[in-house]
Structures are given as structure tokens and as C-alpha cells.
Design a protein around this motif. Structure first.
Motif, PDB file in Angstrom:
ATOM      1  N   GLY A 147      -3.770  38.182  38.011  1.00 60.48           N
ATOM      2  CA  GLY A 147      -2.704  38.631  38.901  1.00 60.48           C
ATOM      3  C   GLY A 147      -2.074  39.909  38.281  1.00 60.48           C
ATOM      4  O   GLY A 147      -0.993  40.397  38.874  1.00 60.48           O
ATOM      5  N   PHE A 148      -2.145  40.264  36.983  1.00 55.53           N
ATOM      6  CA  PHE A 148      -1.678  41.275  36.014  1.00 55.53           C
ATOM      7  C   PHE A 148      -0.211  41.108  36.123  1.00 55.53           C
ATOM      8  O   PHE A 148       0.543  41.958  36.440  1.00 55.53           O
ATOM      9  CB  PHE A 148      -2.128  42.671  36.820  1.00 55.53           C
ATOM     10  N   ASP A 149       0.360  39.811  35.632  1.00 56.19           N
ATOM     11  CA  ASP A 149       1.560  39.590  35.689  1.00 56.19           C
ATOM     12  C   ASP A 149       2.001  38.951  34.207  1.00 56.19           C
ATOM     13  O   ASP A 149       1.201  38.477  33.461  1.00 56.19           O
ATOM     14  CB  ASP A 149       2.033  38.456  36.878  1.00 56.19           C
ATOM     15  N   LEU A 150       3.297  39.089  34.154  1.00 55.76           N
ATOM     16  CA  LEU A 150       3.955  38.514  32.843  1.00 55.76           C
ATOM     17  C   LEU A 150       4.572  37.325  33.155  1.00 55.76           C
ATOM     18  O   LEU A 150       5.597  37.413  34.105  1.00 55.76           O
ATOM     19  CB  LEU A 150       4.887  39.607  32.149  1.00 55.76           C
ATOM     20  N   ALA A 151       4.285  36.025  32.486  1.00 57.46           N
ATOM     21  CA  ALA A 151       4.975  34.875  33.168  1.00 57.46           C
ATOM     22  C   ALA A 151       5.445  34.026  31.808  1.00 57.46           C
ATOM     23  O   ALA A 151       4.773  33.837  30.705  1.00 57.46           O
ATOM     24  CB  ALA A 151       4.024  33.952  33.768  1.00 57.46           C
ATOM     25  N   VAL A 152       6.438  33.189  31.952  1.00 58.76           N
ATOM     26  CA  VAL A 152       6.867  32.070  31.066  1.00 58.76           C
ATOM     27  C   VAL A 152       6.672  30.876  31.823  1.00 58.76           C
ATOM     28  O   VAL A 152       7.457  30.852  32.993  1.00 58.76           O
ATOM     29  CB  VAL A 152       8.036  32.401  30.365  1.00 58.76           C
ATOM     30  N   THR A 153       6.058  29.937  31.274  1.00 54.66           N
ATOM     31  CA  THR A 153       5.680  28.579  32.009  1.00 54.66           C
ATOM     32  C   THR A 153       6.085  27.483  31.086  1.00 54.66           C
ATOM     33  O   THR A 153       6.059  27.566  29.966  1.00 54.66           O
ATOM     34  CB  THR A 153       4.197  28.473  32.322  1.00 54.66           C
ATOM     35  N   ARG A 154       6.899  26.629  31.870  1.00 54.70           N
ATOM     36  CA  ARG A 154       7.296  25.454  31.009  1.00 54.70           C
ATOM     37  C   ARG A 154       6.575  24.125  31.730  1.00 54.70           C
ATOM     38  O   ARG A 154       6.096  23.953  32.997  1.00 54.70           O
ATOM     39  CB  ARG A 154       8.729  25.180  31.544  1.00 54.70           C
ATOM     40  N   PHE A 155       6.138  23.438  30.793  1.00 51.37           N
ATOM     41  CA  PHE A 155       5.086  22.162  31.242  1.00 51.37           C
ATOM     42  C   PHE A 155       5.842  20.965  30.870  1.00 51.37           C
ATOM     43  O   PHE A 155       6.501  20.782  29.912  1.00 51.37           O
ATOM     44  CB  PHE A 155       3.789  22.021  30.412  1.00 51.37           C
ATOM     45  N   SER A 156       5.789  19.843  31.867  1.00 55.68           N
ATOM     46  CA  SER A 156       6.661  18.576  31.535  1.00 55.68           C
ATOM     47  C   SER A 156       5.864  17.493  30.661  1.00 55.68           C
ATOM     48  O   SER A 156       6.492  16.712  29.984  1.00 55.68           O
ATOM     49  CB  SER A 156       6.889  18.102  32.904  1.00 55.68           C
ATOM     50  N   GLY A 157       4.553  17.760  30.433  1.00 51.83           N
ATOM     51  CA  GLY A 157       3.649  16.960  29.666  1.00 51.83           C
ATOM     52  C   GLY A 157       3.313  15.928  30.616  1.00 51.83           C
ATOM     53  O   GLY A 157       2.416  15.057  30.199  1.00 51.83           O
ATOM     54  N   ARG A 158       3.733  15.803  32.027  1.00 47.55           N
ATOM     55  CA  ARG A 158       2.986  14.840  32.793  1.00 47.55           C
ATOM     56  C   ARG A 158       2.101  15.307  33.550  1.00 47.55           C
ATOM     57  O   ARG A 158       1.799  16.465  33.930  1.00 47.55           O
ATOM     58  CB  ARG A 158       4.255  14.305  33.780  1.00 47.55           C
ATOM     59  N   LYS A 159       0.859  14.497  33.934  1.00 50.14           N
ATOM     60  CA  LYS A 159      -0.186  15.045  34.636  1.00 50.14           C
ATOM     61  C   LYS A 159       0.400  15.391  35.982  1.00 50.14           C
ATOM     62  O   LYS A 159       1.072  14.708  36.662  1.00 50.14           O
ATOM     63  CB  LYS A 159      -1.337  14.018  34.764  1.00 50.14           C
ATOM     64  N   ALA A 160      -0.219  16.500  36.490  1.00 52.41           N
ATOM     65  CA  ALA A 160      -0.090  16.736  38.010  1.00 52.41           C
ATOM     66  C   ALA A 160      -1.190  16.341  39.041  1.00 52.41           C
ATOM     67  O   ALA A 160      -2.312  15.852  38.381  1.00 52.41           O
ATOM     68  CB  ALA A 160       0.194  18.104  38.147  1.00 52.41           C
ATOM     69  N   PRO A 161      -1.186  16.247  40.234  1.00 51.49           N
ATOM     70  CA  PRO A 161      -2.146  16.034  41.219  1.00 51.49           C
ATOM     71  C   PRO A 161      -3.164  17.007  40.952  1.00 51.49           C
ATOM     72  O   PRO A 161      -2.921  18.293  40.726  1.00 51.49           O
ATOM     73  CB  PRO A 161      -1.546  15.882  42.530  1.00 51.49           C
ATOM     74  N   LYS A 162      -4.603  16.588  41.302  1.00 48.38           N
ATOM     75  CA  LYS A 162      -5.485  17.688  41.151  1.00 48.38           C
ATOM     76  C   LYS A 162      -5.349  19.178  42.035  1.00 48.38           C
ATOM     77  O   LYS A 162      -4.778  18.707  43.169  1.00 48.38           O
ATOM     78  CB  LYS A 162      -6.824  16.982  41.536  1.00 48.38           C
ATOM     79  N   TYR A 163      -5.412  19.960  41.521  1.00 51.18           N
ATOM     80  CA  TYR A 163      -5.258  21.459  42.293  1.00 51.18           C
ATOM     81  C   TYR A 163      -6.118  21.328  43.318  1.00 51.18           C
ATOM     82  O   TYR A 163      -7.348  21.362  42.986  1.00 51.18           O
ATOM     83  CB  TYR A 163      -4.973  22.545  41.336  1.00 51.18           C
ATOM     84  N   HIS A 182      -1.385  19.609  34.715  1.00 50.07           N
ATOM     85  CA  HIS A 182      -0.026  19.075  34.304  1.00 50.07           C
ATOM     86  C   HIS A 182       1.208  20.035  34.938  1.00 50.07           C
ATOM     87  O   HIS A 182       0.984  20.897  35.575  1.00 50.07           O
ATOM     88  CB  HIS A 182       0.471  19.316  32.835  1.00 50.07           C
ATOM     89  N   GLU A 183       2.281  19.117  35.224  1.00 50.67           N
ATOM     90  CA  GLU A 183       3.417  19.656  35.837  1.00 50.67           C
ATOM     91  C   GLU A 183       4.040  20.911  35.359  1.00 50.67           C
ATOM     92  O   GLU A 183       4.112  20.821  33.878  1.00 50.67           O
ATOM     93  CB  GLU A 183       4.637  18.551  36.070  1.00 50.67           C
ATOM     94  N   VAL A 184       4.581  21.920  36.090  1.00 50.10           N
ATOM     95  CA  VAL A 184       4.622  23.159  35.486  1.00 50.10           C
ATOM     96  C   VAL A 184       5.890  23.927  36.418  1.00 50.10           C
ATOM     97  O   VAL A 184       6.105  23.717  37.632  1.00 50.10           O
ATOM     98  CB  VAL A 184       3.726  24.310  35.582  1.00 50.10           C
ATOM     99  N   SER A 185       6.756  24.526  35.813  1.00 48.60           N
ATOM    100  CA  SER A 185       7.625  25.594  36.311  1.00 48.60           C
ATOM    101  C   SER A 185       7.654  26.766  35.672  1.00 48.60           C
ATOM    102  O   SER A 185       7.459  26.867  34.508  1.00 48.60           O
ATOM    103  CB  SER A 185       9.191  25.117  36.220  1.00 48.60           C
ATOM    104  N   SER A 186       7.506  28.017  36.492  1.00 51.52           N
ATOM    105  CA  SER A 186       6.893  29.207  35.986  1.00 51.52           C
ATOM    106  C   SER A 186       7.581  30.311  36.580  1.00 51.52           C
ATOM    107  O   SER A 186       7.968  30.334  37.872  1.00 51.52           O
ATOM    108  CB  SER A 186       5.318  29.485  36.322  1.00 51.52           C
TER     109      SER A 186
END
Length: 148
Positions: free
Chosen positions: A10-26, A44-48
Motif C-alpha cells: 500500500g506504500f504506507d507508513l504505519a505504527v501498529t499495536r498488538f494485544s497479544g491475543r489471537k484474532a479470528p482468522k482473517y 492477533h488483535e491489532v490497532s493501527s
């Protein structure tokens, strides 16, 4: 856990935080991207949050924010500044670069967007501190392009 990434697809710059908990299959659905790559990336769960130069369907440089998994109520969460909006097509909040550049206080406008969208993500335990510090530092150092 937090990481800063330059995403070639996507040619983007991101900062991502992970909770450490598994997420549902994408479930997939990203053009030109193998499903197993996306399932690993979102295992895993993320906020980006990040900066993206846009593409043919959204030809505007913009800051963005999303979370995964994404509950239906996410799009209805209040975010700031008032120019920020949820893109149903992209499944994330956007704030056009032009709106930040033209704001009376661009630094405040960007931080308000990144903080409010981070807080809108219903993923407890992502971490503490400022989720948008890497992006903000790049902005302050003028490392985010100002002309396109």
C-alpha cells in the motif's frame, strides 16, 4: 507490542499495536495479496494508524486508522477532528492530508485523529503510552512528504 512498518503493498507508513491475543482468522479479500500472508499479518488483535499516499479509488493522501477484528459498531465511534470520517469501502477511519495541512494547528489535528481513533478501537490491553508517537515524530521532522 508495537511496531513501525513501511508497507510496500500500500506504500504506507504505519505504527501498529498488538494485544497479544489471537484474532479470528482473517477472511481475505485484499487484491494482489496471498490469503496466507494476510492471515499471518492479522493473526492477533491489532490497532493501527498511519499515512498513505492514496490510490486510484481514493486519490488523496491521508492519515488512516483501523483495528482488527473490526466490530460493526467501530464505524459509529466518535472521532476527531470533524473532517475525519469512516470509509465503508476501505473499512477504516481517514483524515485527508490536506485537512491536516490546512488546520490552524496541524500537529494538534493529527494527534487528535490518531488518539481518538485509537481510543475508538474496542481492543483492551493494546498497550500504554502514545500509540501515534512514531507517525507524529515523522510528521514533526517533515519526513512525511508535503507535496505529491
Amino acid at each position: 507490542m508495537q511496531s513501525c512498518s513501511f508497507v510496500l503493498g500500500g506504500f504506507d507508513l504505519a505504527v501498529t499495536r498488538f494485544s497479544g491475543r489471537k484474532a479470528p482468522k482473517y477472511p481475505g479479500g485484499v487484491p494482489n495479496m496471498p490469503l496466507d500472508v494476510m492471515q499471518e499479518a492479522y493473526s492477533h488483535e491489532v490497532s493501527s494508524g498511519g499515512f498513505w499516499a492514496g490510490n486510484d479509488s481514493f486519490p488523496h493522501p491521508a492519515f488512516y486508522s483501523y483495528c482488527y477484528p473490526t466490530p460493526e459498531s467501530y464505524k459509529d465511534q466518535p472521532v476527531a477532528p470533524e473532517q475525519a470520517f469512516y470509509s465503508q469501502e476501505l473499512g477504516e477511519f481517514l483524515l485527508r492530508y490536506e485537512d491536516v495541512r490546512n488546520a490552524p494547528d496541524p500537529d494538534h489535528s493529527l494527534m487528535e485523529f490518531l488518539q481518538s481513533t485509537y481510543e475508538a478501537a474496542p481492543i483492551p490491553g493494546i498497550g500504554t503510552g502514545n500509540p501515534s508517537s512514531v507517525i507524529f515524530i515523522a510528521w514533526k521532522k517533515n519526513e512525511i512528504p508535503v507535496t505529491f
